[in-house]
Design a protein around this motif. Structure first.
Motif, PDB file in Angstrom:
ATOM      1  N   LYS A 128       0.553  -1.336  -0.001  1.00 22.89           N
ATOM      2  CA  LYS A 128       0.187   0.132   0.097  1.00 22.89           C
ATOM      3  C   LYS A 128       0.751   1.177   0.156  1.00 22.89           C
ATOM      4  O   LYS A 128       2.107   1.235   0.562  1.00 22.89           O
ATOM      5  N   ASN A 156      -2.165   9.007  10.314  1.00 25.69           N
ATOM      6  CA  ASN A 156      -2.714   8.139  11.223  1.00 25.69           C
ATOM      7  C   ASN A 156      -4.816   8.170  10.339  1.00 25.69           C
ATOM      8  O   ASN A 156      -5.698   8.235  11.748  1.00 25.69           O
ATOM      9  N   GLN A 157      -4.435   8.167   8.956  1.00 30.90           N
ATOM     10  CA  GLN A 157      -5.429   8.333   8.995  1.00 30.90           C
ATOM     11  C   GLN A 157      -5.865   6.762   8.187  1.00 30.90           C
ATOM     12  O   GLN A 157      -5.821   5.770   7.845  1.00 30.90           O
ATOM     13  N   GLN A 158      -7.453   6.299   9.073  1.00 33.83           N
ATOM     14  CA  GLN A 158      -8.042   5.284   9.212  1.00 33.83           C
ATOM     15  C   GLN A 158      -8.608   4.834   7.838  1.00 33.83           C
ATOM     16  O   GLN A 158      -9.135   3.565   7.574  1.00 33.83           O
ATOM     17  N   THR A 159      -9.149   5.829   7.046  1.00 34.69           N
ATOM     18  CA  THR A 159      -9.892   5.576   5.767  1.00 34.69           C
ATOM     19  C   THR A 159      -9.446   6.242   4.477  1.00 34.69           C
ATOM     20  O   THR A 159      -9.160   7.622   4.495  1.00 34.69           O
ATOM     21  N   GLY A 168      -2.677   3.402   1.539  1.00 33.84           N
ATOM     22  CA  GLY A 168      -2.090   3.455   2.956  1.00 33.84           C
ATOM     23  C   GLY A 168      -1.854   4.105   3.886  1.00 33.84           C
ATOM     24  O   GLY A 168      -1.880   5.094   3.266  1.00 33.84           O
ATOM     25  N   SER A 169      -1.954   3.429   5.264  1.00 32.78           N
ATOM     26  CA  SER A 169      -1.529   4.830   6.527  1.00 32.78           C
ATOM     27  C   SER A 169      -0.874   3.959   7.154  1.00 32.78           C
ATOM     28  O   SER A 169      -1.204   2.742   7.239  1.00 32.78           O
ATOM     29  N   GLN A 172      -3.572   2.300   9.429  1.00 30.24           N
ATOM     30  CA  GLN A 172      -3.779   0.683   8.880  1.00 30.24           C
ATOM     31  C   GLN A 172      -3.294  -0.505   9.125  1.00 30.24           C
ATOM     32  O   GLN A 172      -3.602  -1.439   9.223  1.00 30.24           O
ATOM     33  N   LEU A 173      -1.633   0.148   8.155  1.00 25.29           N
ATOM     34  CA  LEU A 173      -0.962  -1.464   8.523  1.00 25.29           C
ATOM     35  C   LEU A 173      -0.766  -1.451   9.390  1.00 25.29           C
ATOM     36  O   LEU A 173      -0.009  -2.686   9.912  1.00 25.29           O
ATOM     37  N   THR A 177      -0.983   4.483  16.386  1.00 29.72           N
ATOM     38  CA  THR A 177      -1.544   5.406  15.950  1.00 29.72           C
ATOM     39  C   THR A 177       0.369   5.979  16.634  1.00 29.72           C
ATOM     40  O   THR A 177       0.778   5.908  17.287  1.00 29.72           O
TER      41      THR A 177
END
Ligand code: BTN
Length: 265
Positions: A128, A156-159, A168-169, A172-173, A177
């Motif tokens: 990602k 820290n972006q979730q979506t 991706g962030s 998420q991975l 945080t």
């Protein structure tokens, strides 16, 4: 706008020493360019915002970043000692600095995780895209003048929008945080280190480090030729001094620029 003379830089002497933080900006690259052209800025000055409203990506793309969650910043560099035809070295420097930062803050990465550079300078975690880099240079004669190194690191972006299936962030991975201020400080330190390697002439080391992290290097892969969209197979055998991807197919090597080839994932 908040203005910092950075008192808590973790090991960086000039990158991020002057840190200009804005609540909102259209594009940190555009603002950095503006001030670099209009006032005498110290090398390493960083323009950062937590809300970028017209973020720009490579090849005219838009860079989306949810407000207050990620790093969106630009570093003003003055590599006046670097020949313009050697500017891809700077691209390697910035990609390696982002890579080093992510590697450091995610350590130890689980064994089944992969952190890679996707040519020319995307950073992928588990396939990602977690970071993108947009470097914009001015040229003076045969040499570079001012370089604006824009970095977007998804933290820290979730979506993400369904229109960005490859984005991706870190959160998420990894499931954690991260403190974006700390990340920025580490990024400044790593960028400074890699930049000083380049200034000190360590181009072989930078090239070796870049290839060691390059997705698909010496692997059999599928590519799409642009703009026609023909699919070909081949193996990446290198990246030349101008940043062109070298792909071997049936014993013959061919070189491709950014707008000429895309690796299929
Ligand atoms: C890419 O397309 O991968 C490059 C994305 C670069 C985004 C960063 S965010 C900070 C800086 N300001 C911009 O407008 N773009 C870069």
């Amino acid at each position: 706008m908040r203005f910092y003379v950075n008192m808590y830089t973790l090991n960086a002497a000039f990158v991020g020493k002057v840190l200009l933080v804005f609540d909102e900006l259209p594009s940190t690259n555009d603002y950095a360019r503006l001030i670099a052209n209009e006032v005498q800025t110290q090398e390493g000055t960083v323009v950062q915002t937590s809300r970028q409203t017209s973020g720009r990506g490579q090849m005219g793309a838009v860079w989306e970043s949810a407000p207050g969650t990620n790093l969106t910043l630009s570093v003003i560099l003055q590599p006046t000692w670097l020949r313009a035809d050697q500017q891809f070295h700077l691209s390697k420097v910035v990609a390696l600095a982002v890579y080093d930062t992510v590697q450091e803050v995610t350590e130890p990465l689980p064994a089944n995780f992969s952190l890679q550079v996707k040519w020319p300078n995307d950073i992928l975690l588990n396939g990602k895209k977690i970071a993108g880099i947009l470097i914009e240079n001015t040229i003076s004669g045969a040499y570079l003048g001012i370089s604006i190194a824009g970095i977007g690191l998804n933290v820290n972006q979730q979506t993400f929008s369904p229109a960005l299936p490859m984005a991706g962030s870190l959160v998420q991975l990894t499931g954690h945080t991260f403190d974006t201020d700390h990340l920025a400080q580490r990024l400044f330190a790593h960028l400074e280190l890699r930049y000083l390697q380049l200034r000190g002439g360590a181009t072989d080391l930078l090239h070796t480090d870049y290839l060691a992290r390059l997705l698909g290097y010496r692997e059999h892969r599928h590519f799409e030729l642009l703009p026609e969209g023909t699919q070909v197979e081949g193996m990446i055998t290198g990246v030349d001094e101008h940043g062109r991807l070298v792909v071997e197919n049936a014993g013959a090597e061919q070189k491709f620029g950014l707008k000429e080839i895309k690796m299929l994932l």
